[in-house]
Scaffold this motif. Structure first.
Motif, PDB file in Angstrom:
ATOM      1  N   ARG A  67       1.131  -2.897  -1.582  1.00 51.37           N
ATOM      2  CA  ARG A  67       2.571  -2.652  -1.465  1.00 51.37           C
ATOM      3  C   ARG A  67       2.876  -1.369  -0.695  1.00 51.37           C
ATOM      4  NH1 ARG A  67       6.411  -3.865  -6.394  1.00 51.37           N
ATOM      5  NH2 ARG A  67       7.778  -3.957  -4.575  1.00 51.37           N
ATOM      6  N   CYS A 103       6.366   6.356  -0.936  1.00 50.65           N
ATOM      7  CA  CYS A 103       6.377   5.110  -0.160  1.00 50.65           C
ATOM      8  C   CYS A 103       5.780   5.361   1.220  1.00 50.65           C
ATOM      9  CB  CYS A 103       7.803   4.600   0.014  1.00 50.65           C
ATOM     10  SG  CYS A 103       8.822   4.675  -1.483  1.00 50.65           S
ATOM     11  N   HIS A 106       4.466   0.890   5.255  1.00 51.19           N
ATOM     12  CA  HIS A 106       4.557  -0.532   4.927  1.00 51.19           C
ATOM     13  C   HIS A 106       5.717  -0.791   3.967  1.00 51.19           C
ATOM     14  CE1 HIS A 106       3.316  -4.609   3.913  1.00 51.19           C
ATOM     15  NE2 HIS A 106       3.383  -4.276   2.633  1.00 51.19           N
ATOM     16  N   TYR A 107       5.832   0.010   2.921  1.00 45.65           N
ATOM     17  CA  TYR A 107       6.907  -0.167   1.941  1.00 45.65           C
ATOM     18  C   TYR A 107       8.268   0.159   2.563  1.00 45.65           C
ATOM     19  CZ  TYR A 107       9.305  -0.062  -2.579  1.00 45.65           C
ATOM     20  OH  TYR A 107      10.165  -0.321  -3.628  1.00 45.65           O
ATOM     21  N   ASP A 109       9.155  -0.090   5.724  1.00 44.01           N
ATOM     22  CA  ASP A 109       9.548  -1.162   6.633  1.00 44.01           C
ATOM     23  C   ASP A 109      10.048  -2.390   5.875  1.00 44.01           C
ATOM     24  OD1 ASP A 109       8.841   0.429   8.742  1.00 44.01           O
ATOM     25  OD2 ASP A 109       6.920  -0.557   9.135  1.00 44.01           O
ATOM     26  N   GLU A 110       9.443  -2.663   4.729  1.00 43.37           N
ATOM     27  CA  GLU A 110       9.796  -3.856   3.966  1.00 43.37           C
ATOM     28  C   GLU A 110      11.090  -3.695   3.179  1.00 43.37           C
ATOM     29  OE1 GLU A 110       7.808  -6.724   0.515  1.00 43.37           O
ATOM     30  OE2 GLU A 110       6.556  -5.367   1.675  1.00 43.37           O
ATOM     31  N   HIS A 111      11.369  -2.471   2.710  1.00 44.09           N
ATOM     32  CA  HIS A 111      12.488  -2.290   1.780  1.00 44.09           C
ATOM     33  C   HIS A 111      13.673  -1.493   2.344  1.00 44.09           C
ATOM     34  CE1 HIS A 111      10.474  -3.921  -1.829  1.00 44.09           C
ATOM     35  NE2 HIS A 111       9.381  -3.525  -1.209  1.00 44.09           N
ATOM     36  N   ASP A 113      13.978  -0.356   5.965  1.00 43.63           N
ATOM     37  CA  ASP A 113      14.088  -0.255   7.418  1.00 43.63           C
ATOM     38  C   ASP A 113      15.441  -0.759   7.921  1.00 43.63           C
ATOM     39  OD1 ASP A 113      13.076   0.454   9.924  1.00 43.63           O
ATOM     40  OD2 ASP A 113      12.510  -1.617  10.350  1.00 43.63           O
TER      41      ASP A 113
END
Length: 262
Positions: A67, A103, A106-107, A109-111, A113
């Motif tokens: 995650r 964070c 990756h986190y 960008d996913e949540h 961005d």
């Protein structure tokens, strides 16, 4: 350069809970290490190996590389001392628990961005509380909504609450005794040792949840009661059963700490 020309590789989301005595913070962190976590989460052993002065009583660190997060609960005053903060800052952070969600890209960008860094940071800020709660409430396999009592009082309480059902009380106390004896074992290892059957494990966890108490007791004899970690860290309000257990411990031991969430 403008802010949007930078690359955002990490965002730290923090929340402080004040007025928690430091001996309680230390005890809670030691308890957290004994709670089994869901798949994907691991203790940050690299941190423990890298920093020889690392103390589990000061900081609980869980990582999920898939995650892209690290979730930390730590004694902010101790961290301030270790990092040589000035006197005023040290005074401010006395009796403070910091809850921190770190964070990585990756986190983010996913949540969070968005079209630019400024809006991405605003998204992270707007979703700060939800993000921390979402990780915390899905982290542990065993309920964090249970109170902690000293072994002697817990056994008496279980006997009373089970209505003298000796077999049930004995099964619950067997797990408690194992955890007290092998205090470096986590709860899942203890369950596997005492109750190899999945059905037995589910039942014993159900009974502890029913009576609102945890089989994990305090290592410090100076602490006669710890409310649920959920309400201590202000994720939830104390339940009626929790308040009743607080008064029970207070009647038995006198001075007992209880934190009222803001």
């Amino acid at each position: 350069m403008t802010v949007d020309e930078y690359i955002l590789n990490r965002v730290d989301i923090t929340r402080d809970v004040h007025n928690i005595p430091e001996n309680i913070i230390k005890e809670v962190n030691k308890m957290l290490y004994r709670l089994p976590m869901y798949d994907g989460y691991l203790h940050n052993e690299q941190l423990e190996d890298r920093y020889k002065k690392f103390r589990k009583e000061d900081s609980f660190n869980a990582v999920n590389d898939t995650r892209g997060i690290e979730f930390v609960i730590y004694n902010k005053h101790q961290a301030a001392e270790d990092n040589h903060y000035d006197h005023d800052s040290l005074e401010y952070y006395k009796d403070t628990v910091r809850i921190e969600l770190r964070c990585n890209k990756h986190y983010i960008d996913e949540h969070f961005d968005d079209k630019n860094i400024k809006r991405t940071l605003l998204n992270a800020y707007d979703n700060m509380q939800v993000s921390v709660e979402e990780i915390y409430l899905r982290l542990f396999k065993f309920p964090t909504s249970l109170c902690h009592l000293p072994s002697k009082l817990l056994i008496k309480y279980l006997f009373d609450e089970t209505g003298g059902k000796k077999a049930l009380c004995r099964r619950m106390v067997t797990l408690l005794d194992h955890l007290d004896k092998y205090f470096y074992d986590d709860l899942q290892k203890a369950l596997d040792e005492v109750y190899p059957s999945d059905k037995r494990q589910r039942n014993i966890k159900k009974h502890y949840a029913e009576y609102s108490v945890s089989p994990i007791t305090m290592r410090s004899k100076a602490i006669p009661f710890i409310q649920s970690i959920d309400s201590l860290l202000e994720f939830k309000l104390p339940t009626d059963k929790e308040i009743r257990l607080y008064h029970k411990a207070k009647k038995e031991y006198g001075e007992v700490f209880f934190h009222e969430p803001r």
